[in-house]
Design an enzyme around this catalytic site. Structure first.
Site, PDB file in Angstrom:
ATOM      1  N   ALA A  63      10.508  27.232  -4.548  1.00 55.94           N
ATOM      2  CA  ALA A  63      11.957  26.533  -4.828  1.00 55.94           C
ATOM      3  C   ALA A  63      12.015  25.418  -3.729  1.00 55.94           C
ATOM      4  CB  ALA A  63      12.946  27.653  -3.939  1.00 55.94           C
ATOM      5  N   GLY A 104       8.735  30.828  -4.799  1.00 55.20           N
ATOM      6  CA  GLY A 104       9.070  30.555  -6.242  1.00 55.20           C
ATOM      7  C   GLY A 104       7.838  30.280  -7.433  1.00 55.20           C
ATOM      8  N   GLU A 107       6.280  33.594  -7.784  1.00 49.48           N
ATOM      9  CA  GLU A 107       7.163  34.068  -8.571  1.00 49.48           C
ATOM     10  C   GLU A 107       7.018  33.788 -10.000  1.00 49.48           C
ATOM     11  OE1 GLU A 107      10.476  33.564  -5.563  1.00 49.48           O
ATOM     12  OE2 GLU A 107      10.597  35.697  -5.587  1.00 49.48           O
ATOM     13  N   GLU A 127       7.982  33.257   1.963  1.00 54.22           N
ATOM     14  CA  GLU A 127       9.451  33.249   2.334  1.00 54.22           C
ATOM     15  C   GLU A 127      10.022  33.463   3.641  1.00 54.22           C
ATOM     16  OE1 GLU A 127       8.318  33.784  -0.598  1.00 54.22           O
ATOM     17  OE2 GLU A 127       9.514  32.941  -2.078  1.00 54.22           O
TER      18      GLU A 127
HETATM   19  N1  3HC Z   1      10.718  22.625  -0.945  1.00 49.41           N
HETATM   20  C1  3HC Z   1      10.996  21.254  -0.692  1.00 49.41           C
HETATM   21  N2  3HC Z   1      10.198  20.177  -0.101  1.00 49.41           N
HETATM   22  C2  3HC Z   1       8.645  20.937   0.204  1.00 49.41           C
HETATM   23  C3  3HC Z   1       8.616  22.015  -0.209  1.00 49.41           C
HETATM   24  C4  3HC Z   1       9.603  23.056  -0.798  1.00 49.41           C
HETATM   25  N3  3HC Z   1       9.046  24.123  -1.028  1.00 49.41           N
HETATM   26  N4  3HC Z   1       7.264  22.198   0.126  1.00 49.41           N
HETATM   27  C5  3HC Z   1       6.856  21.047   0.808  1.00 49.41           C
HETATM   28  N5  3HC Z   1       7.800  20.230   0.821  1.00 49.41           N
HETATM   29  C6  3HC Z   1       7.584  18.804   1.022  1.00 49.41           C
HETATM   30  C7  3HC Z   1       7.318  18.604   2.642  1.00 49.41           C
HETATM   31  O1  3HC Z   1       8.583  18.559   3.337  1.00 49.41           O
HETATM   32  C8  3HC Z   1       6.651  17.395   2.523  1.00 49.41           C
HETATM   33  O2  3HC Z   1       7.736  16.137   2.524  1.00 49.41           O
HETATM   34  P1  3HC Z   1       7.432  14.869   3.276  1.00 49.41           P
HETATM   35  O3  3HC Z   1       6.293  14.414   2.514  1.00 49.41           O
HETATM   36  O4  3HC Z   1       8.778  14.076   2.931  1.00 49.41           O
HETATM   37  O5  3HC Z   1       7.360  15.146   4.687  1.00 49.41           O
HETATM   38  C9  3HC Z   1       5.753  17.343   1.399  1.00 49.41           C
HETATM   39  O6  3HC Z   1       6.494  18.235   0.596  1.00 49.41           O
HETATM   40  C10 3HC Z   1       4.420  17.707   1.539  1.00 49.41           C
HETATM   41  O7  3HC Z   1       4.227  19.006   2.060  1.00 49.41           O
HETATM   42  P2  3HC Z   1       3.037  19.201   3.400  1.00 49.41           P
HETATM   43  O8  3HC Z   1       3.100  18.166   4.084  1.00 49.41           O
HETATM   44  O9  3HC Z   1       3.592  20.527   3.851  1.00 49.41           O
HETATM   45  O10 3HC Z   1       1.752  19.384   2.189  1.00 49.41           O
HETATM   46  P3  3HC Z   1       0.788  19.963   2.518  1.00 49.41           P
HETATM   47  O11 3HC Z   1      -0.192  19.624   1.374  1.00 49.41           O
HETATM   48  O12 3HC Z   1       0.354  19.828   3.813  1.00 49.41           O
HETATM   49  O13 3HC Z   1       1.190  21.688   2.277  1.00 49.41           O
HETATM   50  C11 3HC Z   1       1.960  23.439   1.236  1.00 49.41           C
HETATM   51  C12 3HC Z   1       1.458  22.114   1.073  1.00 49.41           C
HETATM   52  C13 3HC Z   1       1.144  24.517   1.776  1.00 49.41           C
HETATM   53  C14 3HC Z   1       2.806  23.961  -0.112  1.00 49.41           C
HETATM   54  C15 3HC Z   1       3.197  23.276   2.096  1.00 49.41           C
HETATM   55  O14 3HC Z   1       4.120  22.297   1.898  1.00 49.41           O
HETATM   56  C16 3HC Z   1       4.303  24.470   2.370  1.00 49.41           C
HETATM   57  O15 3HC Z   1       3.631  25.655   2.821  1.00 49.41           O
HETATM   58  N6  3HC Z   1       5.209  24.804   1.517  1.00 49.41           N
HETATM   59  C17 3HC Z   1       6.248  25.517   1.564  1.00 49.41           C
HETATM   60  C18 3HC Z   1       6.079  26.815   0.893  1.00 49.41           C
HETATM   61  C19 3HC Z   1       6.904  27.803   0.884  1.00 49.41           C
HETATM   62  O16 3HC Z   1       7.448  28.216   1.926  1.00 49.41           O
HETATM   63  N7  3HC Z   1       7.539  28.238  -0.231  1.00 49.41           N
HETATM   64  C20 3HC Z   1       8.538  29.199  -0.493  1.00 49.41           C
HETATM   65  C21 3HC Z   1       9.839  28.159  -0.662  1.00 49.41           C
HETATM   66  S1  3HC Z   1      11.383  29.180  -0.618  1.00 49.41           S
HETATM   67  C22 3HC Z   1      11.259  29.806  -2.303  1.00 49.41           C
HETATM   68  O17 3HC Z   1      10.340  29.574  -2.937  1.00 49.41           O
HETATM   69  C23 3HC Z   1      12.421  30.802  -2.472  1.00 49.41           C
HETATM   70  C24 3HC Z   1      12.219  31.691  -3.819  1.00 49.41           C
HETATM   71  O18 3HC Z   1      11.794  32.861  -3.365  1.00 49.41           O
HETATM   72  C25 3HC Z   1      13.522  31.661  -4.584  1.00 49.41           C
END
Ligand code: 3HC
Ligand code: NAI
Length: 700
Positions: A63, A104, A107, A127
């Site tokens: 997400a 997500g 998912e 999450e």
């Molecule tokens: N939403 C919005 N922005 C995100 C994002 C997300 N899920 N994941 C990463 N970004 C953004 C970062 O803030 C960063 O932005 P910036 O360049 O402006 O600083 C850019 O994307 C690149 O991210 P990283 O620097 O972290 O890139 P990496 O390549 O080092 O890592 C990754 C990639 C492992 C995918 C890491 O970004 C990450 O762990 N992301 C989050 C994963 C996560 O927690 N997902 C769950 C989201 S909640 C969800 O899905 C709810 C659902 O259950 C309904």
């Protein structure tokens, strides 16, 4: 056809590509695009199977976290609706995962009927690290595929797992090498030939039935989560939702998952953890150092001094496979330092943390020398000798003479003025502070201290270097203690005063531990050793105003020879061979006597007062740091405290926590403290201003 989601046909296979940089987040536009492409593929009689994959670096990071709390998060189609549509498809849908499938994103793949993953892909539901639970069916579908214990592991720990592991537990059907779309098309064609139809995950109930009537599985997990993720709500909420999956019909349970998800998203803990997520990523953005600034090369490093810090710093570089030459004052000190490094690595082998081959490799990266001439070709020199300005100045003028032009000259000083050190060289633009935290090969924080003349490319190099060392670099300005230790002093000062007023070390420590820190101030002091603080206080004695309140309580402990854990006694006593602090009657007597000598009538002190007295002045110091421009933004200060001092992540960092409480509340409490305890508690101008305007640090 949407810009962020594209569809193409390859014979009887429709390929849906999510193309929303940087991480293919599933924001509103993507969800809409997925529904459109999916509908088109379902309506198209020529299409017999569908492949979903991500463009560029990954499948999807899940997400769009930035949407949380905004209207877009609730604007249809919701992710759950998209996933339901995929799962209900009459044509088989294959997820072809490369890079990362997280949250997500995974998912979405769980809703597909088949999953393929590139050998080097990583998959997971992280999450809980954002203070929420998977909210698009993850807690319902994952246990159906991999079984309840494996799903609990994945969801409660929130880690991204290698594809091979995901394959072994049944999350992924097949692994592939190469291009995801190609692998997906080949697999889909095979499904068509085999007439293998859709395989909705929601209907796979064998694992769920196996766990039914076994509440002990969840009980055990709850106990573990309460211990490992102390104070955090999300892991427990996730366990609740997986237990629902086992005991309730799918439709009822997935509705409950949504309710739990919504409850979590709105919680302060989730706001704090989401703040931490973005704070960690914002920290590398430096307004006057554009990200295109080319860093200098750092292929070889020299470290001066092989004491506590020199050893740790050398190991940090060796662990990143960067060769290090370490220079000492004499052979004896050099041998002792190198032997200590070897001992540390041997102990890592004994604990099973590294193999003997890895040990041999990292040890081979470190060589000793007594000659400055040997440092001539180092790209970076980190000085870590005694904390004496004249000594450091002498070393920097020597470095100026021997080092190649372009070499970066860094000091690990924790208190001295880097500008003064830089001024002894003919190249102050190449001088920077690299303030490692002890133990330097383990602690994630690196304060990067910018001097008046430090060059932009030197800063860019230091920030890049932090990443190479797997550390989090935070750029700070020159002042005594920089960001972390300067704020720490305000926190410790109040902890000492609280003892004089009526508290005991174990009570202060418990209140701070219960707040969520890994340990309280006195346990921490004993662990770090009391000598450094003592020397700093002696050094500052001359500059202290005569009417300023000062507690000499710790000085007296040091003068008793109790220097902390390493001497078996400090604020606490330690049984020989243990690190478990035990309250010491002698210390209690000394504290009570100190109060009497100061004519302070000891009083009952509440845990709430301990938190406010220790943390509000720390925040107040943070406000001064912002005012003076020592830190770029308040979230950088939060990162310093999250990584350098174990500030509980579910409170987001001190400045974020202050905003949650309200700057007006903190300000009025500081005014009260100033009246009661004197001018050390004077509220910072910035705090007063924000309180007046009804704003927080995050609004600056
Ligand atoms: N939403 C919005 N922005 C995100 C994002 C997300 N899920 N994941 C990463 N970004 C953004 C970062 O803030 C960063 O932005 P910036 O360049 O402006 O600083 C850019 O994307 C690149 O991210 P990283 O620097 O972290 O890139 P990496 O390549 O080092 O890592 C990754 C990639 C492992 C995918 C890491 O970004 C990450 O762990 N992301 C989050 C994963 C996560 O927690 N997902 C769950 C989201 S909640 C969800 O899905 C709810 C659902 O259950 C309904
Ligand atoms: P230490 O006393 O353990 O080590 C200093 C080393 O420098 C000794 O091995 C000494 O022999 C060597 N040395 C002294 N003069 C030298 C010279 N002329 N040439 C080469 N080597 C020389 O001290 P520690 O704790 O490692 O601190 C080093 C620096 O790191 C100090 O500036 C300190 O403020 C800073 N620092 C210390 C932290 C800590 O927790 N100990 C944390 C962060 C920074």
């Amino acid at each position: 056809m949407s810009r962020v989601v594209n569809c193409s046909e390859h014979g009887a296979v429709a390929v849906i590509t999510i193309d929303s940089p940087p991480v293919n987040g599933l924001g509103h536009a993507v969800r809409k695009g997925l529904v459109k492409c999916l509908s088109d593929a379902l309506d198209n009689n020529m299409v017999e199977a569908i492949v979903v994959h991500g463009a560029d670096k990954m499948f999807s990071a899940g997400a769009d976290i930035k949407e949380f709390g905004s209207e877009l998060a609730f604007t249809p189609p919701l992710l759950t609706e998209v996933i339901n549509m995929i799962e209900a498809s009459g044509k088989p849908v294959v997820a072809a995962i490369h890079g990362v499938a997280a949250g997500g994103g995974l998912e979405l793949a769980l809703g597909c009927h088949y999953r393929l993953a590139a050998n080097n892909a990583r998959l997971g539901l992280p999450e809980v690290t954002l203070g929420i639970i998977p909210g698009a069916g993850g807690t319902q579908r994952l246990p159906r595929l991999v079984g309840v214990p494996a799903a609990l592991d994945l969801i409660v720990q929130g880690k991204l797992n290698p594809a091979l592991e995901a394959h072994n537990i049944g999350l992924v059907d097949e692994l592939f090498e190469g291009n995801a779309a190609d692998a997906g098309i080949a697999y889909a064609n095979k499904l068509i030939v085999d007439a293998a139809g859709p395989r909705p995950t929601r209907n796979q109930n064998a694992h769920i039935e196996a766990a039914r009537g076994k509440p002990e599985i969840f009980e055990e997990y709850r106990l573990g989560a309460q211990k490992k993720a102390r104070g955090m709500h999300a892991p427990l909420a996730a366990i609740e939702s997986i237990e629902n999956a086992v005991n309730l019909p799918f439709d009822e349970s997935i509705e409950k998952e949504r309710e739990i998800f919504d409850r979590c998203v709105e919680s302060d803990q989730s706001k704090a953890m989401r703040h931490a997520f973005f704070a960690e990523r914002t920290v590398s953005k430096i307004p006057d150092v554009p990200k295109e600034t080319p860093p200098r090369k750092v292929d070889s490093v020299a470290v001066i001094g092989c004491g506590t810090m020199g050893q740790g710093i050398s190991m940090a570089f060796a662990n990143a496979s960067i060769p290090v030459k370490v220079l000492e004052a004499d052979q004896e000190a050099l041998d002792a330092g190198l032997a200590k490094i070897e001992k540390t690595y041997n102990s890592s082998v004994e604990k099973g943390r590294i193999s003997t081959e890895e040990r041999d490799h990292v040890i081979s990266m470190i060589t000793g020398t007594l000659e400055y001439a040997d440092l001539a070709d180092a790209d970076l020199v980190v000085e870590a000798v005694f904390e004496e300005l004249e000594l450091k100045k002498a070393i920097f003028s020597k470095l100026d003479q021997v080092c190649n032009p372009g070499a970066i000259l860094a000091t690990n000083t924790s208190t001295l003025d880097i500008n003064e050190v830089a001024a002894t060289t003919s190249r102050p633009g190449d001088v920077i502070g690299l303030h490692f935290f002890s133990p330097a090969h383990i602690m994630r924080l690196l304060e990067i201290v910018r001097g008046e003349k430090t060059g932009a490319d030197v800063i860019a190099t230091a920030m890049a270097l932090a990443k190479m060392l797997r550390k989090t670099g935070v750029l700070v300005g020159v002042c005594e203690g920089f960001v972390g230790n300067r704020m720490l002093l305000a926190y410790l000062r109040e902890a000492y005063f609280l003892l004089e007023e009526g508290a005991l070390p174990q009570q202060v420590d418990k209140a701070i531990y219960d707040f969520g820190f890994p340990m309280g101030p006195f346990t921490m002091l004993d662990m770090a050793g009391l000598t450094v603080g003592y020397l700093i206080r002696q050094h500052q004695a001359g500059t202290r105003a005569t009417d300023e309140r000062y507690s000499d309580i710790e000085d007296r402990i040091v003068e008793m020879g109790r220097l902390g854990q390493k001497t078996g006694a400090g604020w606490y006593k330690y049984e020989a061979g243990t690190r478990k602090p035990a309250a010491d009657d002698m210390i209690e007597e000394m504290i009570v006597e100190t109060s009497a000598n100061l004519s302070i009538k000891r009083r009952e002190i509440s845990n709430q007062e301990i938190i406010e007295r220790c943390l509000y002045p720390l925040i107040n110091e943070g406000a001064k740091i912002l005012e003076e421009g020592i830190a770029i933004r308040s979230s950088d200060i939060d990162v310093v405290w999250l990584y350098g001092y174990g500030f509980p992540r579910h409170h987001g960092g001190p400045m974020f926590w202050a905003d949650l409480i309200g700057t007006d509340t903190i300000h009025s409490k500081m005014v009260e403290f100033e009246t009661e305890h004197g001018n050390l508690m004077k509220p910072a101008g910035l705090l007063e201003e924000l309180a007046k305007q009804g704003k927080g640090f995050g609004d600056i």
